[in-house]
Scaffold this motif. Structure first.
Motif, mmCIF file in Angstrom:
data_model
loop_
_atom_site.group_PDB
_atom_site.id
_atom_site.type_symbol
_atom_site.label_atom_id
_atom_site.label_comp_id
_atom_site.label_asym_id
_atom_site.label_seq_id
_atom_site.Cartn_x
_atom_site.Cartn_y
_atom_site.Cartn_z
ATOM 1 N N ASN A 18 0.831 -0.960 -0.100
ATOM 2 C CA ASN A 18 0.219 0.001 -0.107
ATOM 3 C C ASN A 18 0.842 1.196 0.121
ATOM 4 O O ASN A 18 1.759 1.306 0.708
ATOM 5 C CB ASN A 18 -0.780 -0.002 1.200
ATOM 6 C CG ASN A 18 -1.903 1.222 1.252
ATOM 7 O OD1 ASN A 18 -1.731 2.276 1.112
ATOM 8 N ND2 ASN A 18 -3.113 0.813 1.539
ATOM 9 N N ASN A 19 0.982 2.296 -0.890
ATOM 10 C CA ASN A 19 1.709 3.091 -1.158
ATOM 11 C C ASN A 19 1.610 4.369 -0.143
ATOM 12 O O ASN A 19 2.370 5.127 0.249
ATOM 13 C CB ASN A 19 1.505 3.851 -2.553
ATOM 14 C CG ASN A 19 2.561 4.895 -2.945
ATOM 15 O OD1 ASN A 19 3.706 4.586 -2.589
ATOM 16 N ND2 ASN A 19 2.300 5.857 -3.830
ATOM 17 N N TYR A 168 -8.043 0.384 -5.537
ATOM 18 C CA TYR A 168 -6.730 0.757 -5.754
ATOM 19 C C TYR A 168 -6.578 0.897 -7.008
ATOM 20 O O TYR A 168 -7.037 0.423 -7.990
ATOM 21 C CB TYR A 168 -5.706 -0.426 -5.183
ATOM 22 C CG TYR A 168 -5.601 -0.698 -3.845
ATOM 23 C CD1 TYR A 168 -4.656 -0.235 -3.074
ATOM 24 C CD2 TYR A 168 -6.702 -1.549 -3.116
ATOM 25 C CE1 TYR A 168 -4.538 -0.381 -1.745
ATOM 26 C CE2 TYR A 168 -6.461 -1.935 -1.720
ATOM 27 C CZ TYR A 168 -5.463 -1.085 -1.060
ATOM 28 O OH TYR A 168 -5.393 -1.472 0.305
ATOM 29 N N THR A 171 -0.493 -0.475 -10.882
ATOM 30 C CA THR A 171 0.829 0.007 -10.977
ATOM 31 C C THR A 171 1.798 -0.838 -11.941
ATOM 32 O O THR A 171 1.447 -2.030 -11.882
ATOM 33 C CB THR A 171 1.375 0.433 -9.700
ATOM 34 O OG1 THR A 171 2.635 0.889 -10.096
ATOM 35 C CG2 THR A 171 1.896 -0.932 -8.882
ATOM 36 N N LYS A 201 3.921 -0.736 -5.881
ATOM 37 C CA LYS A 201 3.100 0.345 -4.726
ATOM 38 C C LYS A 201 1.605 0.764 -5.592
ATOM 39 O O LYS A 201 1.783 1.143 -6.568
ATOM 40 C CB LYS A 201 3.816 1.477 -4.470
ATOM 41 C CG LYS A 201 5.217 1.168 -3.818
ATOM 42 C CD LYS A 201 5.906 2.782 -3.461
ATOM 43 C CE LYS A 201 7.129 2.560 -2.826
ATOM 44 N NZ LYS A 201 7.860 3.764 -2.636
ATOM 45 N N ASN A 203 -1.790 2.645 -5.140
ATOM 46 C CA ASN A 203 -2.047 3.697 -4.390
ATOM 47 C C ASN A 203 -3.653 3.495 -4.311
ATOM 48 O O ASN A 203 -4.477 3.288 -4.866
ATOM 49 C CB ASN A 203 -2.392 5.045 -5.427
ATOM 50 C CG ASN A 203 -0.858 5.553 -5.744
ATOM 51 O OD1 ASN A 203 -0.211 5.538 -4.685
ATOM 52 N ND2 ASN A 203 -0.532 6.031 -7.010
#
Length: 295
Positions: A18-19, A168, A171, A201, A203
């Motif tokens: 989780n960024n 989410y 990525t 990661k 977002n």
């Protein structure tokens, strides 16, 4: 001569996190979206030889199949997708249609590789999480994943949570697999550690902010900030945290936004309940403060 088990070589390994929080994400799908011709040739050959995993055809609910971006599909693949979601066509007939598509000599292996990925993505469901396939894998409970026995060349990996709707963003990362005669071990002190510690990661869609008294401007503890359309909620704390330029005493991380607006209900004992609407897209991190009026 004694038989020896073939030793698999870990080529790429990493973790999905989780960024915002840095926490590991389990169940993320990591797939190879770009690869050398040699890799794609092997994947297509195995697909032609062995077909698709049986779990793709068993207990499948076609109501959950999303629409892929049709601009990326060739006409033949678009036609197959329409047949795929047609409830009047049996699973056996769909399997035969796929075999025809993957054996079509007018399509090159890259086109077949892309079509295969879109088809596998369309069939993503709870029943086939962890289905083994050469071009995709899933992160474990601690967020880690790995690929073995990859040929040399340039790769692009994409990570996503396909079953988490809009919670989410996806990525991706590019990585080069050079030629080497040495086996790559899970030793972070080797010269290959950059390819064994890949970090992907994601977002999370997030709302954060402060819940305060409209008159005293004091922080309100134990206020409930809830998404009206589902069960996502957060409780405010008496402490104010700082995240970059944001200050917050409540935080909703990896929430599922609604379209076109997400409705929030804010309530606390001794205060008038409020409702607010916010425009929120996947991957947004927005600050939204509330001032509650005492009863």
């Amino acid at each position: 001569m004694s038989n020896q088990k073939r030793r698999h070589q870990v080529t790429l390994a990493g973790q999905v996190i989780n960024n915002l929080t840095g926490e590991a994400i389990a169940g993320a799908r990591i797939k190879i979206v770009q690869a050398p011709d040699k890799f794609m040739d092997v994947v297509i050959f195995k697909t032609q030889l062995f077909g698709l995993p049986e779990s793709l055809w068993m207990n499948q609910s076609y109501s959950r199949i999303p629409n892929p971006p049709l601009e990326y599909l060739l006409p033949k693949t678009q036609e197959f997708h329409e047949q795929l979601i047609n409830p009047q066509i049996s699973k056996k007939e769909k399997l035969e249609l796929f075999k025809t598509l993957i054996g079509d000599s007018s399509l090159n292996n890259y086109q077949k590789f892309r079509a295969l990925q879109i088809i596998l993505d369309c069939w993503q469901s709870d029943q086939i999480i962890n289905t083994k396939y050469p071009e995709r894998t899933y992160s474990t409970s601690d967020g880690w994943f790995y690929f073995t026995d990859l040929p040399t060349g340039s790769y692009q990996l994409e990570a996503s949570l396909p079953l988490s709707e809009m919670r989410y963003t996806n990525t991706s990362i590019e990585v080069e697999v050079p030629e080497t005669k040495n086996n790559i071990e899970l030793d972070l002190n080797t010269s290959f550690s950059d390819r064994l510690k890949l970090i992907l990661k994601l977002n999370p869609t997030t709302l954060l902010g402060k819940v305060i008294d409209s008159e005293t401007k004091e922080i309100i503890d134990m206020a409930k900030v809830k998404i009206h359309e589902n069960e996502d909620y957060a409780m405010s704390s008496r402490s104010v945290h700082q995240n970059g330029h944001s200050e917050w005493n409540y935080r909703l991380v990896a929430l599922s936004p609604s379209q076109p607006f997400t409705t929030l209900t804010v309530s606390a004992q001794g205060y008038v309940t409020q409702q607010h609407q916010v425009y929120l897209q996947t991957g947004d991190i927005k600050q939204l403060d509330f001032q509650l009026v005492s009863q």
